[in-house]
Design a protein around this motif. Structure first.
Motif, PDB file in Angstrom:
ATOM      1  N   LYS A   1      56.831  40.470  34.005  1.00 41.38           N
ATOM      2  CA  LYS A   1      56.486  41.224  35.201  1.00 41.38           C
ATOM      3  C   LYS A   1      55.762  40.365  36.235  1.00 41.38           C
ATOM      4  O   LYS A   1      56.040  40.439  37.416  1.00 41.38           O
ATOM      5  CB  LYS A   1      55.615  42.415  34.810  1.00 41.38           C
ATOM      6  N   TYR A   2      54.829  39.554  35.778  1.00 38.76           N
ATOM      7  CA  TYR A   2      53.999  38.823  36.739  1.00 38.76           C
ATOM      8  C   TYR A   2      54.441  37.383  36.930  1.00 38.76           C
ATOM      9  O   TYR A   2      53.824  36.640  37.677  1.00 38.76           O
ATOM     10  CB  TYR A   2      52.531  38.860  36.295  1.00 38.76           C
ATOM     11  N   ASP A   3      55.478  36.984  36.203  1.00 42.20           N
ATOM     12  CA  ASP A   3      56.067  35.691  36.440  1.00 42.20           C
ATOM     13  C   ASP A   3      55.062  34.549  36.257  1.00 42.20           C
ATOM     14  O   ASP A   3      54.742  33.835  37.218  1.00 42.20           O
ATOM     15  CB  ASP A   3      56.641  35.671  37.875  1.00 42.20           C
ATOM     16  N   VAL A   4      54.545  34.411  35.099  1.00 46.37           N
ATOM     17  CA  VAL A   4      53.597  33.336  34.846  1.00 46.37           C
ATOM     18  C   VAL A   4      54.133  32.431  33.730  1.00 46.37           C
ATOM     19  O   VAL A   4      55.063  32.792  33.025  1.00 46.37           O
ATOM     20  CB  VAL A   4      52.220  33.874  34.387  1.00 46.37           C
ATOM     21  N   THR A   5      53.515  31.278  33.639  1.00 47.32           N
ATOM     22  CA  THR A   5      53.821  30.369  32.545  1.00 47.32           C
ATOM     23  C   THR A   5      52.718  30.542  31.521  1.00 47.32           C
ATOM     24  O   THR A   5      51.546  30.605  31.886  1.00 47.32           O
ATOM     25  CB  THR A   5      53.798  28.918  33.047  1.00 47.32           C
ATOM     26  N   ILE A   6      53.069  30.640  30.255  1.00 49.50           N
ATOM     27  CA  ILE A   6      52.039  30.867  29.248  1.00 49.50           C
ATOM     28  C   ILE A   6      52.070  29.772  28.189  1.00 49.50           C
ATOM     29  O   ILE A   6      53.143  29.398  27.701  1.00 49.50           O
ATOM     30  CB  ILE A   6      52.213  32.257  28.592  1.00 49.50           C
ATOM     31  N   ILE A   7      50.909  29.254  27.913  1.00 52.17           N
ATOM     32  CA  ILE A   7      50.784  28.301  26.811  1.00 52.17           C
ATOM     33  C   ILE A   7      49.944  28.999  25.755  1.00 52.17           C
ATOM     34  O   ILE A   7      48.788  29.330  25.984  1.00 52.17           O
ATOM     35  CB  ILE A   7      50.133  26.999  27.273  1.00 52.17           C
ATOM     36  N   PHE A   8      50.549  29.269  24.630  1.00 51.62           N
ATOM     37  CA  PHE A   8      49.916  30.085  23.592  1.00 51.62           C
ATOM     38  C   PHE A   8      49.628  29.190  22.399  1.00 51.62           C
ATOM     39  O   PHE A   8      50.529  28.641  21.773  1.00 51.62           O
ATOM     40  CB  PHE A   8      50.867  31.212  23.193  1.00 51.62           C
ATOM     41  N   ILE A   9      48.338  29.032  22.112  1.00 49.13           N
ATOM     42  CA  ILE A   9      47.944  28.095  21.066  1.00 49.13           C
ATOM     43  C   ILE A   9      47.464  28.863  19.841  1.00 49.13           C
ATOM     44  O   ILE A   9      46.659  29.776  19.961  1.00 49.13           O
ATOM     45  CB  ILE A   9      46.815  27.196  21.592  1.00 49.13           C
ATOM     46  N   THR A  10      47.973  28.523  18.680  1.00 50.03           N
ATOM     47  CA  THR A  10      47.595  29.279  17.482  1.00 50.03           C
ATOM     48  C   THR A  10      47.827  28.461  16.219  1.00 50.03           C
ATOM     49  O   THR A  10      48.504  27.440  16.242  1.00 50.03           O
ATOM     50  CB  THR A  10      48.392  30.589  17.395  1.00 50.03           C
ATOM     51  N   HIS A  11      47.249  28.940  15.115  1.00 51.22           N
ATOM     52  CA  HIS A  11      47.540  28.305  13.837  1.00 51.22           C
ATOM     53  C   HIS A  11      48.632  29.089  13.125  1.00 51.22           C
ATOM     54  O   HIS A  11      49.069  28.731  12.054  1.00 51.22           O
ATOM     55  CB  HIS A  11      46.283  28.305  12.968  1.00 51.22           C
ATOM     56  N   ASP A  12      49.048  30.164  13.754  1.00 51.40           N
ATOM     57  CA  ASP A  12      49.859  31.161  13.074  1.00 51.40           C
ATOM     58  C   ASP A  12      51.319  31.062  13.532  1.00 51.40           C
ATOM     59  O   ASP A  12      51.716  31.655  14.526  1.00 51.40           O
ATOM     60  CB  ASP A  12      49.264  32.527  13.427  1.00 51.40           C
ATOM     61  N   LEU A  13      52.094  30.302  12.820  1.00 51.88           N
ATOM     62  CA  LEU A  13      53.469  30.043  13.226  1.00 51.88           C
ATOM     63  C   LEU A  13      54.316  31.312  13.355  1.00 51.88           C
ATOM     64  O   LEU A  13      55.026  31.481  14.338  1.00 51.88           O
ATOM     65  CB  LEU A  13      54.097  29.037  12.247  1.00 51.88           C
ATOM     66  N   PRO A  14      54.232  32.233  12.410  1.00 55.63           N
ATOM     67  CA  PRO A  14      55.067  33.434  12.519  1.00 55.63           C
ATOM     68  C   PRO A  14      54.816  34.225  13.807  1.00 55.63           C
ATOM     69  O   PRO A  14      55.724  34.837  14.355  1.00 55.63           O
ATOM     70  CB  PRO A  14      54.653  34.266  11.297  1.00 55.63           C
ATOM     71  N   LEU A  15      53.576  34.181  14.262  1.00 55.43           N
ATOM     72  CA  LEU A  15      53.257  34.918  15.480  1.00 55.43           C
ATOM     73  C   LEU A  15      54.076  34.370  16.645  1.00 55.43           C
ATOM     74  O   LEU A  15      54.566  35.110  17.494  1.00 55.43           O
ATOM     75  CB  LEU A  15      51.763  34.746  15.754  1.00 55.43           C
ATOM     76  N   LEU A  16      54.224  33.049  16.679  1.00 53.78           N
ATOM     77  CA  LEU A  16      54.929  32.403  17.770  1.00 53.78           C
ATOM     78  C   LEU A  16      56.425  32.649  17.686  1.00 53.78           C
ATOM     79  O   LEU A  16      57.122  32.635  18.688  1.00 53.78           O
ATOM     80  CB  LEU A  16      54.669  30.899  17.742  1.00 53.78           C
ATOM     81  N   ALA A  17      56.904  32.857  16.463  1.00 52.15           N
ATOM     82  CA  ALA A  17      58.339  33.005  16.288  1.00 52.15           C
ATOM     83  C   ALA A  17      58.891  34.072  17.211  1.00 52.15           C
ATOM     84  O   ALA A  17      59.991  33.957  17.728  1.00 52.15           O
ATOM     85  CB  ALA A  17      58.646  33.355  14.841  1.00 52.15           C
ATOM     86  N   GLU A  18      58.104  35.111  17.415  1.00 57.41           N
ATOM     87  CA  GLU A  18      58.616  36.210  18.214  1.00 57.41           C
ATOM     88  C   GLU A  18      58.224  36.105  19.669  1.00 57.41           C
ATOM     89  O   GLU A  18      58.636  36.896  20.488  1.00 57.41           O
ATOM     90  CB  GLU A  18      58.121  37.526  17.627  1.00 57.41           C
ATOM     91  N   LEU A  19      57.376  35.148  19.993  1.00 61.66           N
ATOM     92  CA  LEU A  19      56.832  35.102  21.335  1.00 61.66           C
ATOM     93  C   LEU A  19      57.349  33.930  22.146  1.00 61.66           C
ATOM     94  O   LEU A  19      57.766  34.084  23.303  1.00 61.66           O
ATOM     95  CB  LEU A  19      55.305  35.029  21.243  1.00 61.66           C
ATOM     96  N   ALA A  20      57.337  32.751  21.564  1.00 61.11           N
ATOM     97  CA  ALA A  20      57.495  31.546  22.368  1.00 61.11           C
ATOM     98  C   ALA A  20      58.953  31.216  22.653  1.00 61.11           C
ATOM     99  O   ALA A  20      59.848  31.511  21.867  1.00 61.11           O
ATOM    100  CB  ALA A  20      56.841  30.387  21.641  1.00 61.11           C
TER     101      ALA A  20
END
Ligand code: SF4
Ligand code: SF4
Lengths: 330, 726
Positions: free
Chosen positions: B219-238
Motif C-alpha cells: 500500500k505505501y510502496d516502501v522498501t523493507i529490510i527485515f532482520i531476524t534469526h528466524d528463517l521460517p518467518l522470512l520464508a513467507e515474507l521476503a
C-alpha cells in the motif's frame, strides 16, 4: 514407583566405597574458610581490615595478659615519646596511657561484638521472615518496625542508660543501639522481596523445604554482602555511640575502662584546653578511628567473598578442568 | 566449471537499487585485538523489495542494520560506502552525512524499527505525544501527519483513537510493536529497517504482523529490510534472502531459490535445524560447534570449523561469490556438491502417518487411574485498580477439568496471557484454586494441606510428588551454591536414611546420566560455570531426585538455543522412561509441543483465555484441528513449504481480549473467522465424540446446532474491549 528390578537406576545408586570423611571435610574447609580468606587478603583493603581487627583482638587478649594494669605513678602528664617506660606518656593521675588503651580493648571489643551481633540478628530474623512470608505477617512485623523507627533514638538510649546504668560491656553494647535494628530490618526486607522472585525459591518451596531452611540456604546467602556491610556499620555505630555517651558522661564510668571513659576523664580534667595534655585525648581518638576504618575496609572487601566467581577461582580443590573453563569464560 | 564472479561483489542484477552497500566494515578496538563485527560487505538492495536478512545472534546482523542508517555507536568504526539513491536519481553516501542531514535522513528517507518496543516509548507520555513530537521535530504538518498516523494504525489492525490516547503500558506487546511500525512510517520514508521486530511476541502475533507488513508494503510502496534469526518467518515474507554468517553474507538469492536450493552448507544446516511442524521429528539436527569470535574469525572460509565438507582449500582461501544462477550468489567453493553432501531434510507430508511413539504408551484407556485430576478448577486473581475502584477479577483459569495419567506427557499451548502457567501451577499445588478442586490420586491437595476431612495421602507426600522445572535456567538455581550443594538439599530433606557417601554417589550418578561428565568436576561448579543447557539439566535432576509423579515443565526449553531444545526434550523423555513420571509441558510453541508429545504418545491441550478449547493426541490436533483457534495456531507455526502469500490472517482481530472482561458466549468469538451470532450469546462446552481422546469446544463440532442457522457475526460490531496488558 517401580524401579526395583534389574539394573539400579542412577537414582537408586549408593556409594560403592565410603567417601573419606576427611577428604569431604577438607573440601568444606577449603570452600568455606580457606577460599574466602584468600580472597580477603588478596585485596589491599581486606588485608588492612583483617590486619587491624586481628591487631585489636591481639591487643585485647595477649596484650592484656602481657602487661600490668595501669597504676598511678609519680609522672603526671608526661608527654608521649619521652620516656621508654611510658612510651605514650601518662595522664593527670600519672597512669600510663598505653596501658590504659590496651586494657580498654577487651571492653570495647565485647561491647562492639555484643551490639553488632544483637542488631544484625534481630534485623535478619525479622527482615527476612517478613519479606519471605509476606501478607499479614509482613504487615504486622513492619508495623512494629515502623513504630520503633519512629521513636527518637538518642533520648531513648539516654533514658535507658540512666535507668539501667549498665556496666557489663555486652549489655552496654545492646542498650546503646537498642532500636537501630529496626531500620536495617526494613532495608533487608526489601532486599528479600527482590530475591524471592527468583524461581529457585519457588523450586525449594515445591520441594517442600521448611521456611527456616529456605531462609537459611536460599535467601540469606544471597544477602550476605549486604548483611556484612551492615554488620560493620552496626559495629561502628556501637563504637561511636559508646564513645559519645561515655564522653558525655551519660553512662556510668566508675570502675570501667574504655576509650570513651579515657576521653571523658581527660576532658573533665581540662585537657581540652592545654596542649600538654592533648595526647591524653587524641590517642584514644586515634584508636577509635583506626578500628572504625579497619572495619570499613573489612566490610568492603567482604563483599567479594560472597561473589561465587571469585570463590570458585580461589578454591584449590577445583579441578583443572573447571579452572580452564573459568579462564576461557573470562 | 565454476564461474567466479568479479572478485567479491555479489551485485546481482538490480535495476533500481535504493541502497548500494560497498566494502562496509564495522570494527571495534578491544584489548584482545580488533573486533570486526561486519566484514567487508557488498550488497545491493532493490527499490520496493522486502529483503530478509537472517543470521544467528552474534552474526553481525544488527550491525548491518545500524550501518545502513549510519547509526553505529562509537567506539565502533564504520568503513566503506553506503550509497543511498533517492527516487529522483540523486545519490548520497550515508556515511558522509552531517549530523543534521542524518537526523532528517533517518526519519524521512529511512527509518528503523528495533526489537523490544518497550524501550522505544517514553512510559510517561501518551502514544499521541510520541507521534506529535516526531512530526514537530521534522517540521511536518501536524494535522496531515496525524491523519496519516490514524490511517497507518488502522491498517495495522489497531483502533487509532484508542491507541493514541493510551499510555505505552496500556498496550500489549503486539500492539506496541505495531504502533512502533506506524510511527516509523509517519514521515513517509522510502526504506524501513526492521531489526527483529517480532522476536518477543507469540507466534500467532508474529505471523499476523508479518502479513500486515506485506500488506503495508504494497500500500505505501516502501522498501523493507527485515532482520531476524528466524528463517521460517522470512520464508513467507521476503522477496530475497541474505544469509549472514560470521559478519558477512554467505548466501544471497531469491527466497524461493534459497529455500529450494540452498547452496551454502550453513544455510542447509540452518534449514535442517529449524523445528518444523510437519517434518518428521527424527530429522531435526542441530548445528555442531559455535559461531566465531569477531576478534578471531577463522582463516579462509569462516565456516570451515563447522562445515562437514571443509577441505584444505577452504582453510587456505576465502571463497568469493559464486553465481549459481543470475539471482543467487553463494560463498562456498563446493556449492555444486552440497546437494549430495548435506541432503535437505525438510519434507512436508501432511498425510504422513504418526510414528509409533518411541516412548511410553499411547494416550490412555479409561481403566487407568489419573495421577492428577483437575475438576472445574478456577483461579481468579483480584486486580484492584486504585483505592476506590471495584476490584476486577482476572480469570486466569476458568473452569478447567483435566485428568493427567501415569507417565503421560501433556503439552499445554496457547498465547501469552492465556493462563497456561497458572493452570500448571494450580495442577502441582503451587497455586490455590479459587474454585473447583485439584486432587492427587483421589486426595484433594488443599484438603491435605489444611487437614480437612480424612487425609489419605499426607501433604508432605503430595508435595514431593509434584515438581517443577522453570523457564529461565539462570534464575532457577541459586547462584551462590555449587551444583552439589543445590542437589544435596532435597536429598537430605526427603531421604534421611541415606548417608553422606550415598548422597554423593547418587548426585554424581545423576549428573553422569544427564551427560554432565566428569560428574565430580560438574558437582563442584557454581551456576555461572555452567551453560544454559547444563543449568537446565541440573534443575531437571533436582526435580527428579524428589521421585515425583508429575513434573511441570513451564516453558522449560524456551530459553535454550533452538539447536539445544531437541536435545533437552529427548533427555526429558529418556529420563521419564527411567523414572516413571508424567510431564505437564507448557509451551507457546507448537513445534516443541508436537515434538515432545509425538515422541511420547501424549496429548496436546490448547488454551484460550483461561479455558481449554481443544485437546487430543498429536495426530488429532496437528493434522485434524477442529477448533478455529487451533487452526489459527497451526497456521501461525512456521511451515517452510507453504508460501501462501495470499493467505489472509485467519482471525477477525489479532489482539487478545482483556482477561478481566472476557467476551460473552464463546470467548473466541471476537477473533473467530467462523463466528456466528449464536457464538456471542451461547457458550460451547468441551466435548468429545464418544470414546475418543479428541475433545473440542466449538459449535461447529456439533451437527444440527442452532449455530448453523444463525447469521454471521458482523465484523464492525461495537466493541467494549480495553487493551490487554500482557
Ligand atoms: S568453502 Fe569449504 S568450509 Fe566453506 S562452506 Fe564451502 S565447503 Fe564449507
Ligand atoms: S463456537 Fe463459534 S466463535 Fe467459538 S470457536 Fe466455534 S465458531 Fe468460533
Amino acid at each position: 514407583m517401580s524401579h526395583s528390578d534389574g539394573e539400579p537406576t542412577p537414582f537408586e545408586r549408593v556409594a560403592e566405597r565410603e567417601t573419606s570423611r576427611t577428604d569431604y571435610y577438607r573440601e568444606i574447609l577449603d570452600r568455606n574458610v580457606v577460599a574466602p580468606l584468600r580472597i580477603l587478603i588478596s585485596d589491599t583493603r581486606g588485608l588492612f581490615g583483617i590486619g587491624s581487627i586481628l591487631f585489636f583482638v591481639f591487643l585485647g587478649t595477649v596484650g592484656v595478659w602481657l602487661t600490668n594494669q595501669p597504676e598511678s605513678t609519680q609522672y603526671i602528664l608526661l608527654p608521649p615519646f619521652q620516656d621508654a617506660a611510658h612510651p605514650l606518656g601518662t595522664g593527670r593521675y600519672g597512669n600510663d596511657v598505653l596501658l590504659q588503651l590496651i586494657h580498654s580493648t577487651p571492653f570495647m571489643l565485647q561491647m562492639i561484638a555484643g551490639g553488632a551481633v544483637y542488631n544484625i540478628t534481630m534485623a535478619v530474623i525479622v527482615g527476612t521472615f517478613a519479606g519471605y512470608k509476606g501478607g499479614r505477617i509482613d504487615e504486622f512485623l513492619m508495623t512494629i518496625v515502623d513504630m520503633i523507627i519512629a521513636v527518637p533514638a538518642l533520648p531513648l538510649v539516654i533514658v535507658l542508660a540512666v535507668i539501667f546504668e549498665p556496666t557489663n560491656p555486652i549489655v552496654v553494647g545492646i542498650v546503646i543501639t537498642l532500636p537501630s535494628w529496626a531500620g536495617l530490618s526494613r532495608a533487608l526486607r526489601s532486599e528479600v522481596l527482590s530475591v524471592r522472585t527468583h524461581s529457585y525459591i519457588e523450586a525449594s518451596r515445591t520441594m517442600g523445604l521448611p521456611t527456616a531452611s529456605i531462609l537459611r540456604h536460599e535467601i540469606i546467602p544471597n544477602l550476605m554482602p549486604y548483611i556484612m556491610i551492615n554488620f560493620v556499620n552496626a559495629a561502628r555505630r556501637v563504637i561511636f555511640a559508646s564513645v559519645g555517651l561515655y564522653f558525655l558522661g551519660v553512662l556510668p564510668t566508675s570502675g570501667i575502662m574504655n576509650w570513651g571513659v579515657i576521653m571523658n576523664t581527660a576532658y573533665e580534667t581540662g585537657s581540652l584546653y592545654t596542649l600538654d595534655t592533648a595526647h591524653w585525648i587524641i590517642l584514644p581518638m586515634i584508636m577509635v578511628v583506626w578500628l572504625s576504618y579497619g572495619l570499613i575496609m573489612f566490610g568492603q572487601a567482604a563483599d567479594k567473598v560472597y561473589n561465587p566467581r571469585l570463590r570458585a577461582r580461589h578454591a584449590t580443590t577445583m579441578t583443572q578442568e573447571t579452572a580452564r573453563t573459568e579462564e576461557a569464560e573470562s | 566449471m565454476k564461474e567466479r564472479l568479479h572478485d567479491k561483489s555479489n551485485a546481482q542484477q538490480t535495476q533500481d537499487p535504493i541502497y548500494q552497500v560497498r566494502n562496509v566494515s564495522v570494527a571495534f578496538d578491544m584489548d584482545r585485538g580488533t573486533s570486526r563485527v561486519l566484514d567487508d560487505i557488498d550488497l545491493d538492495i532493490e527499490r520496493g523489495e522486502i529483503l530478509g536478512v537472517v543470521g544467528e545472534s552474534g552474526s553481525g546482523k544488527s550491525m548491518f542494520a545500524d550501518s545502513l542508517l549510519n547509526a553505529v555507536v562509537s567506539p565502533g568504526q564504520l568503513g566503506g560506502e553506503v550509497i543511498y539513491n533517492t527516487e529522483d536519481g540523486q545519490s548520497v553516501d550515508v556515511t558522509e552525512l552531517t549530523d543534521e542531514e542524518l537526523r532528517k535522513f533517518r526519519w524521512q528517507e529511512a527509518s528503523m524499527v528495533f526489537q523490544g518496543a518497550q524501550d522505544s516509548f517514553n512510559p510517561t507520555r501518551k502514544i499521541r505525544t510520541h507521534f506529535v513530537e516526531t512530526l514537530d521535530a521534522h517540521d511536518a504538518d501536524i494535522e496531515d501527519g496525524m491523519d496519516r498516523a490514524r490511517e497507518l494504525l488502522s491498517d495495522l489492525y489497531l483502533e487509532p483513537d484508542q491507541v493514541l490516547n493510551s499510555y505505552p503500558h496500556e498496550l500489549s506487546g503486539g500492539m506496541k510493536q505495531r504502533t512502533l511500525i506506524a510511527l516509523s512510517m509517519l514521515l513517509d520514508p522510502e526504506v524501513i529497517v526492521m531489526d527483529e521486530p517480532t522476536a518477543a511476541l507469540d507466534l500467532l502475533m508474529q505471523q499476523s504482523i508479518v502479513r500486515l507488513i506485506r500488506e503495508i508494503k504494497g500500500k505505501y510502496d516502501v522498501t523493507i529490510i527485515f532482520i531476524t534469526h528466524d528463517l521460517p518467518l522470512l520464508a513467507e515474507l521476503a522477496d530475497r534472502l541474505a544469509v549472514m554468517y560470521a559478519f558477512e553474507f554467505v548466501e544471497i538469492g531469491l527466497t524461493d531459490g534459497i529455500l529450494e536450493e540452498p547452496s551454502h552448507p550453513y544455510t542447509r544446516a540452518l534449514l535442517n535445524s529449524t523445528p518444523n511442524i510437519f517434518a518428521p521429528v527424527e530429522d531435526m539436527t542441530a548445528i555442531e560447534g559455535s559461531a566465531p569470535d569477531p576478534v578471531n574469525v577463522p582463516t579462509g572460509c569462516s565456516y570451515h570449523p563447522r562445515c562437514p565438507m571443509a577441505t584444505d582449500a577452504c582453510v587456505e582461501s576465502d571463497p568469493g561469490y559464486y553465481e549459481t544462477n543470475a539471482n543467487h550468489g553463494v560463498k562456498c567453493h563446493y556449492w555444486e556438491d552440497v546437494d549430495n553432501a548435506i541432503p535437505l531434510q525438510v519434507t512436508a507430508d501432511e498425510t504422513r502417518q504418526v510414528d509409533v511413539p518411541a516412548y511410553g504408551p499411547v494416550a490412555m484407556g479409561t481403566d487407568r487411574t489419573p495421577v492428577l485430576t483437575l475438576d472445574d478448577a478456577e483461579v481468579h486473581f483480584e486486580s484492584s485498580q486504585g483505592l476506590f475502584a471495584e476490584p476486577d477479577a482476572v480469570r486466569a483459569v476458568d473452569g478447567i477439568s483435566l485428568d493427567i495419567y501415569e507417565n503421560e506427557v501433556i503439552a499445554l499451548i496457547g498465547e501469552s496471557g492465556c493462563g497456561k502457567t497458572t493452570l500448571g501451577k494450580t495442577a502441582i499445588g503451587l497455586q490455590r484454586p479459587t474454585g473447583g478442586s485439584v486432587s492427587f490420586r483421589g486426595q484433594d491437595i488443599w484438603d491435605a494441606k489444611d487437614g480437612h476431612g480424612d487425609v489419605e495421602i499426607p501433604h508432605e507426600a503430595i508435595r514431593q510428588s509434584l515438581q517443577i522445572i522453570h523457564q529461565d535456567p539462570g534464575s532457577a538455581i541459586n547462584p551462590n551454591r555449587t551444583v552439589r550443594h543445590t542437589l544435596e538439599l532435597p536429598l537430605k530433606h526427603y531421604n534421611d536414611e541415606l548417608d553422606m557417601g550415598d548422597r554423593q554417589a547418587r548426585i554424581l550418578g545423576m549428573l553422569e546420566t544427564v551427560g554432565m561428565t566428569p560428574p565430580e568436576d560438574y558437582a563442584d561448579r557454581y551456576p555461572h560455570q555452567l551453560s544454559g543447557g547444563e543449568k537446565q539439566r541440573v534443575t531437571l535432576i533436582r526435580a527428579l531426585l524428589m521421585e515425583p509423579d508429575l513434573i511441570l515443565a513451564d516453558e522449560a526449553i524456551s530459553a535454550l538455543d533452538v539447536s539445544l531444545r531437541v536435545e533437552m526434550m529427548d533427555l526429558m523423555l529418556d529420563l521419564q522412561e527411567i523414572f516413571d513420571t508424567a510431564f505437564l509441558f507448557i509451551s507457546h510453541d507448537f513445534s516443541n509441543a508436537r515434538y515432545i508429545t509425538e515422541k511420547s504418545g501424549g496429548r496436546i491441550g490448547v488454551m484460550y483465555l483461561g479455558e481449554i478449547v481443544e485437546i487430543g493426541t498429536v495426530d488429532e490436533i496437528i493434522n485434524n484441528p477442529k477448533h478455529p483457534y487451533t487452526k489459527s495456531l497451526v497456521w501461525a507455526t512456521p511451515d517452510l513449504d507453504e508460501t501462501g502469500e495470499n493467505e489472509d490472517v485467519p482471525l477477525r482481530k489479532i489482539d487478545i481480549p482483556d482477561a478481566r472482561n472476557p467476551p460473552s458466549g464463546c470467548r473466541f468469538h471476537t477473533r473467530c473467522p467462523e463466528a456466528r451470532e449464536t457464538c456471542a450469546r451461547k457458550k460451547p462446552v468441551l466435548v468429545g465424540d464418544g470414546g475418543n481422546t479428541h475433545e473440542v469446544s466449538c459449535f461447529r463440532d456439533v451437527p444440527n446446532h442452532e449455530y448453523w442457522d444463525s447469521p454471521e457475526l458482523m465484523n464492525d460490531e461495537p466493541s467494549d474491549e480495553t487493551p490487554t496488558e500482557k
